[in-house]
Design an enzyme around this catalytic site. Structure first.
Site, PDB file in Angstrom:
ATOM      1  N   ASP A  32       0.836  -1.196   0.000  1.00 18.65           N
ATOM      2  CA  ASP A  32       0.000   0.000   0.000  1.00 18.65           C
ATOM      3  C   ASP A  32       0.874   1.251   0.000  1.00 18.65           C
ATOM      4  O   ASP A  32       1.322   1.689   1.049  1.00 18.65           O
ATOM      5  CB  ASP A  32      -0.896  -0.044   1.243  1.00 18.65           C
ATOM      6  CG  ASP A  32      -2.052   0.932   1.177  1.00 18.65           C
ATOM      7  OD1 ASP A  32      -2.084   1.751   0.256  1.00 18.65           O
ATOM      8  OD2 ASP A  32      -2.915   0.858   2.067  1.00 18.65           O
ATOM      9  N   HIS A  36      -9.022  -1.846  -8.529  1.00 17.81           N
ATOM     10  CA  HIS A  36      -8.687  -0.610  -7.818  1.00 17.81           C
ATOM     11  C   HIS A  36      -7.478   0.087  -8.442  1.00 17.81           C
ATOM     12  O   HIS A  36      -7.458   1.317  -8.559  1.00 17.81           O
ATOM     13  CB  HIS A  36      -8.416  -0.944  -6.354  1.00 17.81           C
ATOM     14  CG  HIS A  36      -8.233   0.244  -5.477  1.00 17.81           C
ATOM     15  ND1 HIS A  36      -9.274   1.035  -5.063  1.00 17.81           N
ATOM     16  CD2 HIS A  36      -7.114   0.803  -4.940  1.00 17.81           C
ATOM     17  CE1 HIS A  36      -8.820   2.019  -4.305  1.00 17.81           C
ATOM     18  NE2 HIS A  36      -7.507   1.898  -4.218  1.00 17.81           N
TER      19      HIS A  36
END
Length: 472
Positions: A286, A380
């Site tokens: 992330d 995403h």
């Protein structure tokens, strides 16, 4: 292992300094070790980039003796494109003061300057511990009381970030962080939409602070959203972060009261064998596509320009804060391959499903042997790409959170999403609108709290944050 310069400065002009330790502690020879930035986001949130060269600190820490912060521990800066973590080299720490040949970590010596062009905590490296708070001005408090509070807060933040005691209104420090160094502590202040009406400054309220539109994933708790004043605290040590939290809460007494508080964490420095982008609570890497200070348009995207409006926001930024609940029980029912298709990246190393490494641009039109797109249309990673959003970009710098188990037996956990941009209507809003329309990840997320805050530029020495607004 190669040594790096002892000081560094980032795009925010907030110097990360290697502070000197107290030499009065016998048996601990002098020495230094270097640290570097962490990173986060390509999922719901992300980390800030790391700093560059700067100047070294000159003052010692009289209150917080840095026990055993000696010798080269091998803690080094790792710079790997979009984001890095900390890495521990050959020399380990015993965790016991005075252990011969086994020095304690020197993370406590890292220090960030409070005063500067931009406030700290924006381009500062990601910290392991954080607190987010919103305050509402007390009944009857207005512009005068707000100015006095910001002056007190700024003075306290500057002292704590330098590793000095908190000279609170009570005249006594709590000693919570006694013996610890600054530990990369940062304190950041912002103003909410309601602050300007409370202080009679409606004409100075920027248009960019207009309320965010509603989104389909919103399940917002108004009691944990917005607020007159916002404070962000980050540090590499949990006690140092808590110490700052308590000091600022005590300084607010009589002028403002806490509206909400959220506590977060990130991977601890040295937790991985090599520098790596961090992972979120879904287990995903992330932080891959965060903008970097080395990019020529970084400042334009993140900070309000000197000739921007209003003038008091020059050098400042806008922070969108969202408490995003991750529906982990549902997410963990997916197979690893299904999770990868939702994100559009390999879980093991963050590389796009179209091939390459973590920092390789996804080949969005590439198909597999079955003729299907390798990066699905609703992945995403595809939807959040700046080139898929008219160039909209923001600097994401979140914390994870876990607040126990809810009444249904599910983990109350997720992401304290924080993103920084020069204009939220061009940064956060268009990206979130597109996510709202078809992001495969959305069904595993619930936005439970939200806030938008104007974060003015940094304070010069002798000044306080927001002084131009409150005294202009």
């Amino acid at each position: 292992m190669a040594q790096k310069p002892p000081t560094e400065r980032g795009a925010g002009d907030a110097a990360v300094q290697k502070g000197p330790r107290d030499r009065s502690d016998p048996g601990h020879p002098a020495g230094t070790a270097d640290t570097g930035p962490g990173a986060a986001d390509s999922g719901p949130g992300a980390a800030g980039p790391g700093p560059g060269p700067g100047t070294s600190a000159a003052a010692g820490f009289s209150r917080r003796r840095l026990l055993g912060t000696a010798g080269a521990t091998g803690l080094v800066l790792g710079a790997a494109g979009a984001g890095t973590g900390y890495a521990v080299g050959e020399a380990g720490g015993s965790g016991e003061p005075g252990a011969e040949g086994r020095p304690l970590s020197t993370l406590g010596t890292d220090m960030v300057m409070f005063h500067g062009k931009h406030q700290p905590g924006i381009t500062t490296p990601m910290q392991a511990h954080g607190h987010l708070l919103a305050f509402d001005l007390a009944p009857g408090a207005g512009r005068k009381e707000a100015a006095a509070l910001l002056r007190r807060w700024s003075g306290t933040a500057a002292r704590l970030m330098a590793g000095e005691p908190a000279a609170t209104a009570g005249g006594r420090d709590t000693d919570v962080a006694r013996d610890a160094g600054p530990s990369l502590l940062t304190v950041t202040f912002g103003f909410g939409h309601s602050f300007f009406a409370r202080t009679g400054l409606e004409r100075s309220r920027p248009d960019a602070l207009d309320p965010l539109p509603g989104f389909s994933a919103d399940r917002l708790d108004k009691g944990r959203s917005n607020g007159d004043l916002w404070v962000q605290i980050g540090a590499q040590d949990a006690l140092v972060a808590f110490h700052a939290l308590r000091a600022l809460q005590k300084e607010a007494a009589g002028a403002a009261r806490v509206r909400w508080q959220m506590n977060g964490f990130n991977r601890s420095p040295g937790a991985t064998a090599r520098p790596m982008t961090t992972r979120n609570l879904m287990g995903q890497i992330d932080g891959t596509n965060n903008p970097k200070p080395s990019e020529k348009d970084f400042a334009r995207r993140v900070f309000v320009p000197e000739d921007g409006a209003p003038a008091w926001m020059a050098g400042g930024s806008y922070a969108v804060v969202r408490r995003i609940r991750m529906l982990l029980d549902d997410w963990e029912q997916l197979s690893g391959g299904e999770q990868e298709r939702v994100i559009g990246r390999r879980k093991s190393d963050g590389a796009p499903l179209s091939g390459g490494t973590e920092t390789t641009d996804p080949r969005l039109e590439k198909t597999g042997p079955d003729g299907e797109l390798l990066v699905p249309l609703d992945a995403h990673a595809r939807i959040t790409r700046p080139d898929q959003n008219g160039g909209a970009a923001m600097l994401r710098r979140p914390f994870s959170f876990h607040d126990g188990i809810d009444a249904d037996g599910e983990p109350d956990a997720g992401l304290l999403f924080i993103c920084w941009q020069a204009d939220p209507l061009r940064g956060f809003v268009p990206v979130q609108r597109k996510l709202d329309r078809g992001d495969a990840l959305s069904k595993f997320l619930r936005h439970e709290a939200s806030g938008l805050f104007a974060v003015p530029g940094g304070a010069a020495k002798g000044e306080y944050v927001g002084q131009q607004l409150l005294e202009g």
